[in-house]
Design a protein around this motif. Structure first.
Motif, short mmCIF file in Angstrom:
data_model
loop_
_atom_site.label_atom_id
_atom_site.label_comp_id
_atom_site.label_asym_id
_atom_site.label_seq_id
_atom_site.Cartn_x
_atom_site.Cartn_y
_atom_site.Cartn_z
N GLN A 54 3.81 39.98 -27.18
CA GLN A 54 5.26 39.95 -26.59
C GLN A 54 5.70 38.50 -26.13
O GLN A 54 7.18 38.21 -26.18
N ILE A 55 4.79 37.67 -25.57
CA ILE A 55 5.01 36.47 -25.39
C ILE A 55 5.43 35.57 -26.57
O ILE A 55 6.34 34.90 -26.73
N ARG A 57 6.96 36.91 -29.29
CA ARG A 57 8.18 37.14 -29.64
C ARG A 57 9.33 36.61 -28.76
O ARG A 57 10.46 36.08 -29.29
N GLU A 58 8.96 36.72 -27.44
CA GLU A 58 10.37 36.03 -26.48
C GLU A 58 10.32 34.73 -26.42
O GLU A 58 11.43 34.09 -26.42
N TYR A 59 9.23 33.86 -26.66
CA TYR A 59 9.14 32.50 -26.32
C TYR A 59 8.96 31.66 -27.80
O TYR A 59 8.97 30.67 -27.73
N GLY A 60 8.65 32.45 -29.03
CA GLY A 60 8.33 31.62 -30.05
C GLY A 60 6.96 30.67 -29.83
O GLY A 60 7.08 29.87 -30.62
N ILE A 61 6.12 31.21 -29.25
CA ILE A 61 5.03 30.53 -29.09
C ILE A 61 3.86 31.04 -29.84
O ILE A 61 3.41 32.10 -30.04
N GLU A 62 3.12 30.19 -30.88
CA GLU A 62 1.93 30.71 -31.45
C GLU A 62 0.63 30.55 -30.49
O GLU A 62 0.29 29.51 -30.21
N ILE A 63 -0.02 31.58 -30.19
CA ILE A 63 -1.12 31.68 -29.51
C ILE A 63 -2.32 32.26 -30.51
O ILE A 63 -2.36 33.57 -30.85
N PRO A 64 -3.40 31.69 -30.91
CA PRO A 64 -4.53 32.45 -31.61
C PRO A 64 -5.37 33.31 -30.61
O PRO A 64 -5.52 33.20 -29.70
N ASP A 65 -5.25 34.63 -31.56
CA ASP A 65 -5.87 35.60 -30.58
C ASP A 65 -7.42 35.41 -30.00
O ASP A 65 -7.79 35.70 -29.05
#
Length: 89
Positions: A54-55, A57-65
């Motif tokens: 969700q983050i 999608r909403e913020y366009g931030i890529e965070i590795p799982d």
């Protein structure tokens, strides 16, 4: 796509936790939960991955799982999320 500069806050994170996985009975996410482990708050890794999606999608931030696994508290997750905004290319 433009780079997002909005900082994700604890209020944003708790809103998304509630939307994605609900709120465990007896847990007050409005309290001082910044350093409370997610497991104590009733959230498992699947719930966190939903919030991360969700983050992203909403913020366009890529965070590795795999980085999310190490973030055991809301404060650690927020640090990871907000650091990702500056390092994303």
């Amino acid at each position: 796509m433009s780079t997002t500069t909005a900082t994700v806050t604890l209020a944003d994170l708790t809103r998304m936790l509630r939307e994605s996985a609900g709120e465990e009975e007896g847990i007050d996410l409005d309290g001082d939960v910044i350093d409370t482990p997610f497991m104590e708050l009733g959230y498992d890794s699947l719930a966190l991955l939903q919030v991360i999606g969700q983050i992203q999608r909403e913020y366009g931030i890529e965070i590795p799982d795999d980085a999310v696994v190490d973030a055991e508290t809301p404060g650690a997750l927020l640090a990871l999320i907000n650091a990702g905004q500056t390092s994303a290319a």
